[in-house]
Design a protein around this motif. Sequence first.
Motif, PDB file in Angstrom:
ATOM      1  N   ASP A 242       0.853  -1.189   0.000  1.00 45.45           N
ATOM      2  CA  ASP A 242       0.000   0.000   0.000  1.00 45.45           C
ATOM      3  C   ASP A 242       0.888   1.238   0.000  1.00 45.45           C
ATOM      4  OD1 ASP A 242      -2.388  -1.294  -0.050  1.00 45.45           O
ATOM      5  OD2 ASP A 242      -2.888  -0.971   2.064  1.00 45.45           O
ATOM      6  N   HIS A 243       0.419   2.244  -0.686  1.00 47.58           N
ATOM      7  CA  HIS A 243       1.194   3.489  -0.810  1.00 47.58           C
ATOM      8  C   HIS A 243       0.357   4.648  -0.291  1.00 47.58           C
ATOM      9  CE1 HIS A 243       3.025   6.980  -3.037  1.00 47.58           C
ATOM     10  NE2 HIS A 243       4.125   6.378  -2.616  1.00 47.58           N
ATOM     11  N   LEU A 244       0.798   5.227   0.823  1.00 49.80           N
ATOM     12  CA  LEU A 244       0.088   6.339   1.463  1.00 49.80           C
ATOM     13  C   LEU A 244       0.804   7.647   1.157  1.00 49.80           C
ATOM     14  CD1 LEU A 244      -2.026   7.462   3.579  1.00 49.80           C
ATOM     15  CD2 LEU A 244      -0.211   7.117   5.289  1.00 49.80           C
ATOM     16  N   VAL A 245       0.028   8.672   0.796  1.00 50.71           N
ATOM     17  CA  VAL A 245       0.555  10.021   0.582  1.00 50.71           C
ATOM     18  C   VAL A 245      -0.193  10.976   1.505  1.00 50.71           C
ATOM     19  CG1 VAL A 245       0.894  11.915  -1.040  1.00 50.71           C
ATOM     20  CG2 VAL A 245       1.132   9.555  -1.821  1.00 50.71           C
ATOM     21  N   VAL A 246       0.557  11.702   2.319  1.00 49.13           N
ATOM     22  CA  VAL A 246      -0.019  12.732   3.184  1.00 49.13           C
ATOM     23  C   VAL A 246       0.565  14.076   2.763  1.00 49.13           C
ATOM     24  CG1 VAL A 246      -0.311  13.587   5.540  1.00 49.13           C
ATOM     25  CG2 VAL A 246      -0.210  11.118   5.107  1.00 49.13           C
ATOM     26  N   GLU A 247      -0.277  14.965   2.287  1.00 47.85           N
ATOM     27  CA  GLU A 247       0.165  16.311   1.936  1.00 47.85           C
ATOM     28  C   GLU A 247      -0.240  17.278   3.048  1.00 47.85           C
ATOM     29  OE1 GLU A 247      -1.108  17.614  -1.890  1.00 47.85           O
ATOM     30  OE2 GLU A 247      -0.236  15.899  -2.947  1.00 47.85           O
ATOM     31  N   LYS A 248       0.667  18.176   3.372  1.00 49.40           N
ATOM     32  CA  LYS A 248       0.398  19.180   4.407  1.00 49.40           C
ATOM     33  C   LYS A 248       0.787  20.545   3.848  1.00 49.40           C
ATOM     34  CE  LYS A 248       1.412  20.427   9.219  1.00 49.40           C
ATOM     35  NZ  LYS A 248       2.151  20.057  10.456  1.00 49.40           N
ATOM     36  N   LEU A 249      -0.184  21.434   3.738  1.00 49.76           N
ATOM     37  CA  LEU A 249       0.054  22.790   3.258  1.00 49.76           C
ATOM     38  C   LEU A 249      -0.174  23.756   4.405  1.00 49.76           C
ATOM     39  CD1 LEU A 249      -1.863  22.630  -0.156  1.00 49.76           C
ATOM     40  CD2 LEU A 249       0.549  22.109   0.286  1.00 49.76           C
ATOM     41  N   SER A 250       0.766  24.689   4.573  1.00 51.37           N
ATOM     42  CA  SER A 250       0.685  25.647   5.675  1.00 51.37           C
ATOM     43  C   SER A 250       0.998  27.043   5.175  1.00 51.37           C
ATOM     44  CB  SER A 250       1.671  25.281   6.791  1.00 51.37           C
ATOM     45  OG  SER A 250       1.466  23.964   7.246  1.00 51.37           O
ATOM     46  N   THR A 251       0.404  28.031   5.800  1.00 48.25           N
ATOM     47  CA  THR A 251       0.721  29.425   5.485  1.00 48.25           C
ATOM     48  C   THR A 251       0.991  30.183   6.776  1.00 48.25           C
ATOM     49  OG1 THR A 251      -1.610  30.099   5.553  1.00 48.25           O
ATOM     50  CG2 THR A 251      -0.695  29.468   3.401  1.00 48.25           C
ATOM     51  N   VAL A 252       1.770  31.240   6.662  1.00 48.41           N
ATOM     52  CA  VAL A 252       1.992  32.144   7.781  1.00 48.41           C
ATOM     53  C   VAL A 252       1.929  33.573   7.260  1.00 48.41           C
ATOM     54  CG1 VAL A 252       4.505  31.937   7.536  1.00 48.41           C
ATOM     55  CG2 VAL A 252       3.549  32.817   9.657  1.00 48.41           C
ATOM     56  N   HIS A 253       1.159  34.399   7.940  1.00 47.27           N
ATOM     57  CA  HIS A 253       1.035  35.825   7.641  1.00 47.27           C
ATOM     58  C   HIS A 253       1.257  36.598   8.937  1.00 47.27           C
ATOM     59  CE1 HIS A 253      -1.219  33.941   4.366  1.00 47.27           C
ATOM     60  NE2 HIS A 253      -1.150  35.064   3.682  1.00 47.27           N
ATOM     61  N   THR A 254       1.701  37.842   8.818  1.00 46.45           N
ATOM     62  CA  THR A 254       1.864  38.675  10.006  1.00 46.45           C
ATOM     63  C   THR A 254       1.326  40.075   9.755  1.00 46.45           C
ATOM     64  OG1 THR A 254       3.995  39.813   9.643  1.00 46.45           O
ATOM     65  CG2 THR A 254       4.095  37.488  10.272  1.00 46.45           C
ATOM     66  N   SER A 255       1.122  40.790  10.843  1.00 49.14           N
ATOM     67  CA  SER A 255       0.656  42.174  10.725  1.00 49.14           C
ATOM     68  C   SER A 255       1.759  43.103  10.240  1.00 49.14           C
ATOM     69  CB  SER A 255       0.116  42.660  12.069  1.00 49.14           C
ATOM     70  OG  SER A 255       1.064  42.478  13.112  1.00 49.14           O
ATOM     71  N   LYS A 256       2.987  42.611  10.068  1.00 47.09           N
ATOM     72  CA  LYS A 256       4.081  43.391   9.492  1.00 47.09           C
ATOM     73  C   LYS A 256       4.133  43.276   7.967  1.00 47.09           C
ATOM     74  CE  LYS A 256       6.808  45.413  12.645  1.00 47.09           C
ATOM     75  NZ  LYS A 256       7.126  46.860  12.616  1.00 47.09           N
ATOM     76  N   ASP A 257       3.333  42.395   7.402  1.00 46.28           N
ATOM     77  CA  ASP A 257       3.404  42.167   5.960  1.00 46.28           C
ATOM     78  C   ASP A 257       3.199  43.474   5.209  1.00 46.28           C
ATOM     79  OD1 ASP A 257       3.732  39.565   6.643  1.00 46.28           O
ATOM     80  OD2 ASP A 257       1.755  38.893   5.977  1.00 46.28           O
ATOM     81  N   SER A 258       4.073  43.739   4.258  1.00 45.01           N
ATOM     82  CA  SER A 258       4.065  45.031   3.570  1.00 45.01           C
ATOM     83  C   SER A 258       2.774  45.281   2.805  1.00 45.01           C
ATOM     84  CB  SER A 258       5.258  45.119   2.612  1.00 45.01           C
ATOM     85  OG  SER A 258       5.237  44.052   1.681  1.00 45.01           O
ATOM     86  N   ASP A 259       2.103  44.215   2.356  1.00 40.06           N
ATOM     87  CA  ASP A 259       0.862  44.429   1.598  1.00 40.06           C
ATOM     88  C   ASP A 259      -0.294  44.837   2.495  1.00 40.06           C
ATOM     89  OD1 ASP A 259       0.738  42.012   2.859  1.00 40.06           O
ATOM     90  OD2 ASP A 259       0.074  40.858   1.112  1.00 40.06           O
ATOM     91  N   LEU A 260      -0.056  44.844   3.830  1.00 38.56           N
ATOM     92  CA  LEU A 260      -1.095  45.292   4.764  1.00 38.56           C
ATOM     93  C   LEU A 260      -0.891  46.741   5.188  1.00 38.56           C
ATOM     94  CD1 LEU A 260      -1.189  42.194   7.154  1.00 38.56           C
ATOM     95  CD2 LEU A 260      -2.733  42.673   5.262  1.00 38.56           C
ATOM     96  N   ASN A 261       0.281  47.290   4.878  1.00 35.09           N
ATOM     97  CA  ASN A 261       0.639  48.600   5.418  1.00 35.09           C
ATOM     98  C   ASN A 261      -0.165  49.747   4.815  1.00 35.09           C
ATOM     99  OD1 ASN A 261       2.509  47.292   6.961  1.00 35.09           O
ATOM    100  ND2 ASN A 261       4.256  47.784   5.655  1.00 35.09           N
ATOM    101  N   SER A 262      -0.717  49.526   3.629  1.00 35.91           N
ATOM    102  CA  SER A 262      -1.389  50.628   2.945  1.00 35.91           C
ATOM    103  C   SER A 262      -2.804  50.876   3.461  1.00 35.91           C
ATOM    104  CB  SER A 262      -1.433  50.345   1.438  1.00 35.91           C
ATOM    105  OG  SER A 262      -2.084  49.111   1.196  1.00 35.91           O
TER     106      SER A 262
END
Length: 791
Positions: A242-262
């Motif tokens: 048997d062949h098992l595949v587990v995918e894990k996708l993660s993101t991290v955002h912060t209040s310092k992100d430049s696209d939030l500054n405007s």
Amino acid sequence: MMNYSLGKGSYKDWLLAETAFSADALGKSEAVMLLGNGYMGLRSDNEEPYLAERRNLFINGTFNKAEANEVTELPNAANVTRLDIRVDGERFSLELGETNDYIKQLNMKDAELTRSFDWTSPKGKTLRFRFSRFVSFDELHLIAMKMEVESLSHDVALSIDSGINAQMTNSGVQHFKEGERRIADGRFIQLVQTTNESAIDFVHNTVHALKLNGEKITAQADKDMARRKAWMSYDIELRPHDHLVVEKLSTVHTSKDSDLNSGTYSLEQLRAESLGQLKGHDVLGYDALFEVHRRAWQQKVWGAYNVEVESSEAVDQLALRFSLYHLTAMMPAHDEQMGIGAKALSGEGYKGHSFWDTEIFILPFFILSNPQAAKSLLTYRYHGLAGARKKAQDNGYRGAMYPWEMAWPTDGEVTPVWGDIDIVTGEQTKIWSGFIEQHISADIAFAVYQYENITGDRQFMERCGYEMVFETAKFWASRLEWNDAHRQYHINHVIGPDEYKEHINNNAFTNHMAYFNLKLAMRYADKLSQEHTELWETFGLEADYADWREKAERLYLPEPRAEDLVIPQDDTYLQLTEIDLAKYKNQTKVRTIYRDYNAEQINGIQVTKQADTLLLFYLIDQTFLRGDRRFSEAAKKANFRYYEARTLHDSSLSLATHAIMASDIGERELAYKLFRQTCDIDMGPDMKTSDEGIHAASIGGIWKSAVFGFAGVRLADGKLRINPRLPKNWQRLRFTVYWQGQPLQLDMTHESMDIEASAGRPVEFETGGTVYTVDRRLNIPLNHQQSLSST
């Protein structure tokens, strides 16, 4: 054990590999196989936990001061890479059972980390594991992972705990308040952290997807939460093959992100938008996201400024790609308020702080390869003027006195006060560099000059560059001390680049670079008085100009000794006690001299930690001071031979400068040896050198040694010089540099150099004392100038 020869076909000389697992030597692969995109750096720890591991995720610019007696540092963010795996109810670890065919490798071409092996459990069951991971170069907030497991022998009960773990610290220091955790739609985990002093919000999201034999499955998943942690538990029964595949996708955002500054910031909006972004990634899955990421690396990095070398030593090509890979991964191209730390984003060493390493050892690559990124790094220093002015004022000076260690631009000086143990007294030693290592202000002025000359970026100069040079010149003018007996200005009680010498007077590097800074300010002031009178008036330069001129004319500048042309590193260096340094010159580990002497004793020995006076020769040669008789070719050779014999290279910043200088004076074999030693700082066989993180400056130094040393590319007061001196091991070197906004492709062998100006604009350059102009393509024979020195 590291192995650099596994790449085949299109991946030849692209792979960094570890071919044997050791739970006692985890740091090497964790650091040198870092995954990053400038926004974040993810240390390449193993999925299953080990006692000596260092799990680090750093988000650029998110500095926090945990306690009043601590300095600000990049906080170690929540971890998403750990997987707690159980086989038939027992903890999975490579310290148990038997492991075969183990390979952990970083594919630099595709910027993907993989790890594979066959593992036989203590009960005799054999499984095949393969782990894959990347930090997206296309979606800056995305971390993607995949685990594949196949049972090769028996039925197996497999259990996996995976989620977001915010129980992380910086060497025991906790930077975050307890945050809210949720699980949405039964699959999407979200965890919020907020730094306890700087009040920066971090929003982490993660999701899992499982396939068994190619079919999506809904495995039994328990949802769990604990303090600072949220996770899912999966139980899967595997039959043989048997062949098992587990995918894990993660993101991290912060209040310092430049696209939030405007706009107006809202945590709830950030939570919603970041979760929506992850749901979009979930639809695509690992493979599709990886393909977009892979193409981004090809187009923006390898297709833009790859360096190709034909060498008898295959590892040389790999080393140059290693340099380009890490320089890209550490560069915060997304935000001009962020710099590059001494360990980049690969470990807790130096707390994420920026040093002069950036301007002198890293920035030159970006100026010549990616001018827009170079502009961003210099603009970071421009934003730091407020902190630099405050430091000057606090110390009784005018202008801008740049911090020795810089974090967020407005933080000012962030160098720790106390450091290692004194082997004689048993007490902590004071770190004086934050107080008296002041040459960084002139180093930044030099970087502005280098950038302006190579790029011709007038807009940057008018917005930022002139002000930085004028403010640092004001600092030096106020810093100089009048010596009535000598009728000169001196600079006393400093540390130069050689940090083995503290509280010295008239360090040659510091004095000459301060002089350069003052003269540069005068040149720029002259330019403004003639071409931009409104800027002359805005900066109010009249009184400062007179002060700079008077100080520059009377500043003491150490001269070469008449008997041997050696420039004294400082007032007392040449009179210090000499000892046999062979033991330390042949050391396999840096700083072994501290086992025999303390800092005070080393201060009294004629020994140098790193390039100091030689670095001065290298920098001055690029400026309008290059004709100064003090820096003649004969003096360069004399000083190289004198100081190389006394330099231990106990700093990772040192070897590259010596490699370039050795190449300049025709010492090709030594130059190549020093280049190889530069590469080995992180890539060498010692499995402990990179535990605290990679050495960002030396990684920039690999590129510098090749391009400035062996290829002989050099700024010469606004002009371009190219004097190739390939080592005998190299048959050919090809690379691209940008000059005045135009890419130049250079292709050089021992016999000839081919240069192409792809934009078709004429470029003037000097080779071997002859001036050429290329507007399309030009081939120049080199046989006649192989013995020429840099002039």
